[in-house]
Scaffold this motif. Structure first.
Motif, PDB file in Angstrom:
ATOM      1  N   VAL A 209      -0.388 -43.323   0.532  1.00  0.00           N
ATOM      2  CA  VAL A 209       0.228 -42.128  -0.054  1.00  0.00           C
ATOM      3  C   VAL A 209      -0.817 -41.039  -0.262  1.00  0.00           C
ATOM      4  N   GLN A 210      -2.008 -41.419  -0.710  1.00  0.00           N
ATOM      5  CA  GLN A 210      -3.072 -40.428  -0.927  1.00  0.00           C
ATOM      6  C   GLN A 210      -3.423 -39.707   0.378  1.00  0.00           C
ATOM      7  N   ARG A 213      -0.331 -37.458   1.452  1.00  0.00           N
ATOM      8  CA  ARG A 213      -0.188 -36.291   0.569  1.00  0.00           C
ATOM      9  C   ARG A 213      -1.318 -35.295   0.832  1.00  0.00           C
ATOM     10  N   ASP A 217      -0.392 -31.494   1.605  1.00  0.00           N
ATOM     11  CA  ASP A 217      -0.733 -30.495   0.576  1.00  0.00           C
ATOM     12  C   ASP A 217      -1.925 -29.626   0.946  1.00  0.00           C
ATOM     13  N   THR A 230       5.642 -36.508   7.055  1.00  0.00           N
ATOM     14  CA  THR A 230       6.672 -36.643   6.022  1.00  0.00           C
ATOM     15  C   THR A 230       7.608 -37.810   6.310  1.00  0.00           C
ATOM     16  N   LEU A 233       5.726 -40.898   5.153  1.00  0.00           N
ATOM     17  CA  LEU A 233       5.694 -40.970   3.685  1.00  0.00           C
ATOM     18  C   LEU A 233       7.058 -41.342   3.120  1.00  0.00           C
ATOM     19  N   TYR A 237       8.389 -44.209   0.147  1.00  0.00           N
ATOM     20  CA  TYR A 237       9.250 -43.916  -0.997  1.00  0.00           C
ATOM     21  C   TYR A 237      10.520 -44.777  -0.970  1.00  0.00           C
ATOM     22  N   SER A 245      13.374 -38.725  -3.351  1.00  0.00           N
ATOM     23  CA  SER A 245      12.129 -38.185  -2.784  1.00  0.00           C
ATOM     24  C   SER A 245      12.076 -38.418  -1.279  1.00  0.00           C
TER      25      SER A 245
END
Length: 533
Positions: A209-210, A213, A217, A230, A233, A237, A245
């Motif tokens: 996830v890190q 993201r 971001d 996405t 990811l 989720y 999410s």
């Protein structure tokens, strides 16, 4: 019991309404992009058309330029149209061989491997990748090779989902990721994303996830990179029971796919499944239809099979949801009717609801019938395409071998200055025999696909006008003309060039044969109705 059912139904409606309210703005935005799909596809097609113009202008002997243009065309098609991308991957290999450049040959094979993997053809992907010789290749080609091999192992693990082999495939994938990332810039998308993918396969979801993201971001991603990141990811989720999410990420991925005219992506399919599980069947049905449209356009069998397996489930859920809403309406109508003692009004309402249900069921049956017909046609077209690709590859291979032997014979005689032998060698070339062999091979391949063609062809004529073949004949000239028509080659000029007849001869043959049939006007439609095995 009735009170319990009513309360449970109201709770389900309340949960679905809350989800819909939360995702409504994003879903509306996605629908707006769906309405603009043709605009983005037109931009993609314009780029392709411009490259095609460059290719048409390129000199035939400028092999490097043609290789570069083929590469650009492949990049435009690889996520847009499987068949076209496969064709240009082949052209890249042919051009790399013509240039005699090992790097270009390896580069072309990696591109072929990517498109084979997109089609779900794991064996063919591994066979292609194993044929790549890594020694002496530049870092960029090695990096792409390792990343593609890792992806192949990961996809195979996801496809098999076997308790024994999945861990082995994921471990192999991790090793190739390590080899690739040693060649990558540590700030690049490939390094961060594929390390994140490795963390997922190793069960280190927090680290994954890190990484993902970080890309979303803090990196300026292309539309395709954003969609891939996405979507990946969203899977995490979903595993952590965060469907809201995940749905938001999949909406963003689907929008990015539309903007980049990516037809082979799974974001729309996964979003439809997620919304269906949460009870939003109307939007799920809309999005699964979009996924089917993209799968059919892209043309890869694996993607069409995946979507075809889900679409009837969501369509059925949508019908059941509508029926559930109608039953609830009938229930409240009954209460109002009993309260008002208006039995006649109650009967009218029930009658109308039953008619609507029957109409909906009829539409569903028709839609399923149309879908089955479409799938049958697609499967037939895929089978014909695969059969004739193999056929023509064999023919080309045979002629290349003959040409090589002829070339070696000429070179040998030139070396020994046996010029009379060269003349004799040339005079022994029997073009008529070669042409007959070509037609014989075509006849065999065609009748393998359409073994009942001659019988069904004759059924279109009275007995006195039916075709009778000699004992050693598979097809004659008349049958061969309409065999080409059945394969979709209806242009008289093309048929004339293939069979090496004049245009007038083919035209006269077609007219004469049609006029002898039971139904001259619909004759070629009947020919197209002859089914493959």
């Amino acid at each position: 019991m009735k009170a319990f059912i009513v309360n449970a139904w109201l709770l389900l409606i309340g949960i679905s309404a809350a989800l819909a309210q939360q995702l409504d703005p994003e879903i509306a935005r996605l629908k707006n992009y769906i309405d603009q799909k043709t605009v983005y596809d037109a931009r993609k097609q314009q780029k392709i058309d411009e490259l095609q113009v460059q290719l048409d202008k390129a000199a035939p002997l400028n092999l490097q330029l043609r290789f570069d243009i083929y590469s650009k065309l492949y990049d435009e098609y690889k996520s847009f149209n499987y068949g076209k991308a496969f064709n240009y991957a082949q052209k890249l290999q042919q051009m790399g061989t013509a240039i005699n450049d090992p790097t270009k040959i390896a580069y072309a094979k990696v591109k072929m491997g990517f498109i084979l993997l997109s089609s779900g053809m794991f064996k063919e992907t591994f066979d292609t990748l194993r044929s790549v010789k890594l020694a002496g290749l530049p870092r960029s080609v090695k990096e792409e090779y390792y990343l593609l091999t890792a992806r192949t192992y990961y996809d195979l693990a996801d496809f098999d989902r076997d308790s024994f082999y999945t861990s082995i495939y994921n471990s192999n994938g991790n090793q190739y990721i390590d080899s690739a990332t040693r060649l990558c810039d540590h700030t690049s998308f490939e390094y961060i994303y594929y390390n994140g993918l490795k963390y997922i396969k190793s069960g280190e979801l927090k680290k994954a996830v890190q990484n993902l993201r970080l890309l979303i971001d803090h990196h300026h991603l292309s539309d395709h990179q954003y969609a891939v990141t996405t979507s990946t990811l969203s899977d995490i989720y979903i595993q952590h029971n965060k469907p809201d999410s995940a749905a938001a990420l999949l909406i963003g991925a689907a929008i990015a796919d539309i903007k980049s005219s990516t037809k082979e992506a799974a974001a729309m399919l996964n979003l439809a499944q997620l919304l269906d599980k949460r009870g939003n069947t109307d939007d799920a049905y809309l999005f699964i239809k979009q996924a089917m449209d993209d799968a059919v356009y892209y043309g890869a069998r694996q993607r069409k099979v995946q979507v075809s397996a889900i679409l009837p489930v969501i369509a059925s859920a949508r019908i059941l949801s509508e029926q559930g809403q109608k039953r609830a309406f009938m229930f409240y109508s009954l209460l109002l009717t009993l309260f008002a003692v208006v039995v006649v009004v109650f009967i009218v309402i029930i009658s109308k609801q039953l008619k609507r249900i029957k109409a909906t069921d009829k539409l569903l049956v028709e839609a399923n019938a149309n879908l089955r017909h479409t799938i049958e046609k697609l499967n037939e077209a895929e089978k014909i395409k695969e059969e004739y690709i193999g056929y023509y590859l064999n023919i080309i291979s045979d002629y290349m071998n003959k040409l090589e032997r002829f070339k070696n014979s000429i070179e040998q005689r030139l070396t020994t200055r046996k010029f009379d032998d060269i003349k004799l060698l040339i005079s022994n070339i029997n073009l008529k025999k070669e042409r007959e062999e070509l037609f014989s091979n075509f006849d065999k391949a065609f009748l393998k696909l359409f073994p009942n063609f001659v019988t069904e062809f004759n059924n279109l004529f009275p007995t006195e006008h039916q075709t009778h073949l000699l004992p050693d004949q598979l097809l004659n000239s008349d049958l061969r003309i309409f065999a080409l028509v059945r394969l979709g080659i209806s242009d008289t000029d093309k048929i004339a060039r293939i069979l090496e007849y004049s245009l007038n001869t083919i035209y006269n043959y077609r007219t004469r044969i049609k006029n002898k049939s039971y139904d001259p006007d619909g004759f070629e439609a009947h020919i197209m109705g002859i089914n493959a095995v």
